[in-house]
Scaffold this active site. Sequence first.
Site, PDB file in Angstrom:
ATOM      1  N   ASP A   1       8.745  15.640  44.343  1.00  9.72           N
ATOM      2  CA  ASP A   1       8.829  14.442  45.158  1.00  9.72           C
ATOM      3  C   ASP A   1      10.119  14.563  45.985  1.00  9.72           C
ATOM      4  O   ASP A   1      10.950  15.462  45.768  1.00  9.72           O
ATOM      5  CB  ASP A   1       8.800  13.162  44.320  1.00  9.72           C
ATOM      6  CG  ASP A   1       8.350  11.954  45.159  1.00  9.72           C
ATOM      7  OD1 ASP A   1       8.273  12.079  46.397  1.00  9.72           O
ATOM      8  OD2 ASP A   1       8.080  10.890  44.583  1.00  9.72           O
TER       9      ASP A   1
HETATM   10  C1  BGC Z   1       7.209   9.079  47.310  1.00 10.32           C
HETATM   11  C2  BGC Z   1       5.979   9.939  47.264  1.00 10.32           C
HETATM   12  C3  BGC Z   1       5.584  10.371  48.646  1.00 10.32           C
HETATM   13  C4  BGC Z   1       6.760  11.069  49.297  1.00 10.32           C
HETATM   14  C5  BGC Z   1       6.454  11.582  50.693  1.00 10.32           C
HETATM   15  C6  BGC Z   1       8.316   9.709  48.134  1.00 10.32           C
HETATM   16  O1  BGC Z   1       9.359   8.825  48.323  1.00 10.32           O
HETATM   17  O2  BGC Z   1       7.658   8.841  45.990  1.00 10.32           O
HETATM   18  O3  BGC Z   1       4.925   9.258  46.642  1.00 10.32           O
HETATM   19  O4  BGC Z   1       4.470  11.205  48.600  1.00 10.32           O
HETATM   20  O5  BGC Z   1       7.833  10.167  49.371  1.00 10.32           O
HETATM   21  O6  BGC Z   1       6.289  10.558  51.582  1.00 10.32           O
END
Ligand code: BGC
Length: 738
Positions: free
Chosen positions: A282
Amino acid sequence: MSLTWMLLVLQTGLWAQRYQPSTGINARVEALLAKMTLEEKIGQLTLYTTDWGSTGPTIREGYKNDIRSGACGNLFNSHSTVFVRDLQKVAVEETRLKIPLLFGFDVIHGYKTIFPIPLGEAASWDMEAIEKSARVAATEASAAGLNWTFAPMVDISRDPRWGRVMEGGGEDPFLGSRIAEARVKGIQGKKIGDNNAMLACVKHFAGYGAAMGGRDYNTVDMSEKYFREFYLPPYQAAVNAGAATVMTSFNDYDGVPASGNKFLLDSILRKEWGFEGFVVTDYTTINEMVLHGVVANDQEAGELALKAGVDMDMQGGIYQGYLKKSLKEGKVTQAQIDEGARRVLRLKFELGLFEDPYKFCNAEREKNTLLAPAHRAAAREVARKSVVLLKNENSALPLRKTQKIALIGPLADNKTELIGNWNGAGNFNDCVSLKEGLQGANMQYAKGCELEGTDKSGFAEALRIAAQSEIVVVAVGEKAMISGEATSRTHINLPGVQEELVLELCKTGKPVVVVLMNGRPIVIPAIADKATAILETWWLGTETGNAIADVLWGDYNPAGKLPMSFPRSEGQIPVFYNEKSTGRPFDPNSKWTSKYIDEPNSPQWPFGYGLSYTTFTYTNLNATPETATTRGIPAGKQIRIRVNVQVTNTGKVAGEEVVQLYIRDVVASTTRPVKALKGFQKVMLNPGETKNIAFNLTADDLSFYRRDNTFGMEPGAFDVMVGGNSSDVKTVRIDIER
Ligand code: BGC
């Protein structure tokens, strides 16, 4: 999908869709790897974001140079064919090896045609509908340049303070697993490589939904037994259904942050589950391991992540910045870097990007696909299936066409909030508001108040039109952006003066129908008591107004059931149905039992709850054979218990019921949940009609993680419970003999 059918496919191996690289691709990957420099390999492990400025899509110059040099092999947040084509062009025309980029994006509940938020869709308990929603989303997104979505999010959560419950399937691992499978199938379509198929990315691995106190990004700690039983199943179901990629989570598990957790990423994901795709972090979670305090600096963070099994670094720049140095210092191996690059490249080949890097960039197709009438029709269908009728006193609903309606509330004539959070490339202007959906009704409208703030100056007008009406419909809820990431709340009530408005309207003596729009279970005990009818509509997306109108008019009979318990007060949280029995189970006549002295243990509305415009009764529950023997049966696999129940529509209109089957293991070597969902079927019944509903229970359904953490069944008594929600069930006991 019915339990029977599911078990059949599992047993016959037809479900063997788990992602496996196709033969032929491996040789191409090895040939390419042999030509790549270390920097180019690390580039395949690097993922950066683009931006959307006020003048349109942009990319930081540094990242563009990284693409050119081969130091960045993947992008996210870039979509629309023109933008994606331009960037892909840099990769395939200006780099040494012409390796195409992956383009990822959070397509969570629709790309341009927005479907209900995932928690809302979960309330449909309709796996075909959920798969369809994901299919439409992937069809649109893949027509807009994208080949990878950061979905499905399958984090189990019992804590509605956590804003991200809106993205998932709720509190139950069985329902969550079925939803995970449906979404992966919808996203990846018939096969990866088709023009309208994207790579799925199951997230957030693992246990993110258990963030302590419901506070986002918080830590997670629990026994392995509990983790395996309640939190891991949906991720595994997604992997088994073929999910090509997995995203790590922000939290730690058992003291180790997910992006450095070898137990999660290697022992469980790859070795136990046989996952062969790639793992992406993440957003900057490798870097965050320094703040978690398990490594001293960024370089060590990168080493921990790579060795744990993380293939791709999202936005952190750690692999790009340090892996070369770490390799030189002997802290990581060439084989570890190669393995990551291999996994990423395989999927680029699988997608067909080497044959045609622009296969998702056809502007004509984009134009014809986005918001296609068939997509809007599907969104309306899924939206009305997601609505849950929580209360309907005196059959106030459905509305009658001649009734004089007062339409009130900050969400009654609103579009901006309807697409919810994580709304892809959705545009709220494309939405149908509730007021538009009710067009043609004998209706007056007043806003009453804002979604937030203390201004009550609109109450008078709202009360005035209420007094002139026969029935009040009041739409209240959360702003879309107060559920989703980084939106934990300690008070999960209706913000501002909305509750006061509703209660004032209730005092008029007119029947009041409350239409809720929110991203999480909310606490509304006074409204639950005073309102005449309550509809939970979540955030329903582009077709919101039409879908709610279908339900309000009775053109569609609501059949949704809650995927999460709704608390009576925040102090009850976590409140969920599949808790374990204590040694002092609640007894109203004894003070010394497990309870609160100022609030019942039970939630306002339990898991699986939802009404219909008709009523259903359950009779003749039985299980055959009541006694099965495990003697001489190796893995206990052949145990087969047939559970039958008759469900009758006792009302005046046709309707659907979600028949739910729960079990309880009466005596086991470890404590067991008082109820655990093991099957459900959604059935349509005409007035007066009775249907026999049959479930097959197998040894797997009766199995659990035993004292030694092995998965299996223990003989003895089991209660089998069937009903229309988790708290209202009929019970039959079965006995598995040794
Ligand atoms: C979130 C994810 C997401 C990623 C990309 C993160 O802050 O936790 O769920 O896929 O950002 O946007």
